[in-house]
Design an enzyme around this catalytic site. Sequence first.
Site, short mmCIF file in Angstrom:
data_model
loop_
_atom_site.label_atom_id
_atom_site.label_comp_id
_atom_site.label_asym_id
_atom_site.label_seq_id
_atom_site.Cartn_x
_atom_site.Cartn_y
_atom_site.Cartn_z
N ALA A 46 28.74 -14.53 -1.52
CA ALA A 46 29.32 -14.94 -0.24
C ALA A 46 29.48 -13.76 0.71
O ALA A 46 29.34 -13.90 1.93
CB ALA A 46 30.67 -15.61 -0.47
N GLU A 47 29.79 -12.59 0.16
CA GLU A 47 30.07 -11.43 1.00
C GLU A 47 28.80 -10.76 1.53
O GLU A 47 28.72 -10.43 2.71
CB GLU A 47 30.90 -10.40 0.21
CG GLU A 47 32.34 -10.83 -0.06
CD GLU A 47 33.21 -10.75 1.18
OE1 GLU A 47 32.74 -10.24 2.22
OE2 GLU A 47 34.37 -11.19 1.12
N SER A 48 27.83 -10.50 0.65
CA SER A 48 26.69 -9.67 1.05
C SER A 48 25.34 -10.21 0.61
O SER A 48 24.32 -9.58 0.92
CB SER A 48 26.86 -8.26 0.46
OG SER A 48 26.71 -8.30 -0.96
#
Length: 214
Positions: free
Chosen positions: A110-112
């Site tokens: 989800a982040e990167s």
Amino acid sequence: MTNGHFLKVREYELVGQDRMKLTLPSGGGMTLPLDRIERIIDDEVPLPEPEPPVPELAPEPEPEPAPARSVEVNFNPAQPVPTTPYGKLIHQTAKRHRLNPQVVAALIKAESAYDRWALSHKGARGLMQLMPATAKRFGVRASELWEPERNLEAGSKYLRWLLDRFDGDLKLALASYNAGEGSVKRYGGVPPYRETRKYIRRIYQTLGLPRPAV
């Protein structure tokens, strides 16, 4: 801010990799070192959706509720190595910090999307998209955040700290990771930010969990 204060801004712009230009609602502005900014939150609050008209129908018997599915947030030796980029490193780091490696892998997705060089327009960097000020809290320098091992170390320490603070509540820990523990405390739960709610739902979906009530 790292001093615990909140600052309302109209616009923000990353200058290089180490400074942030802030435009205040009044029109003034300032440029600050990035390591003084704990987090930048897009505090857009969605408007409630109108209730659709409900036709009058004969009541139907309610089905038996399906058993709620959950995920273990702590490490268990039976948990497999994630079949993702950096899977072995994620598993090793998660084990060291008593975390379910599948939860860590879902957060990284989800982040990167597993891009070690990811740099957000807010200044968060690396696999777990950490702000330099947050990484510093957990013993990792800003210059080290491009190294997968060090980024995972700081991010996993932070996630462990959040889970301990919120008694293992994954939803509150993820909300804090995205919007800051100060926002969760201020709202007494998941803050009503569109970005934060989408973020939690995305991670729950990756983990194969039911859509959370946020």
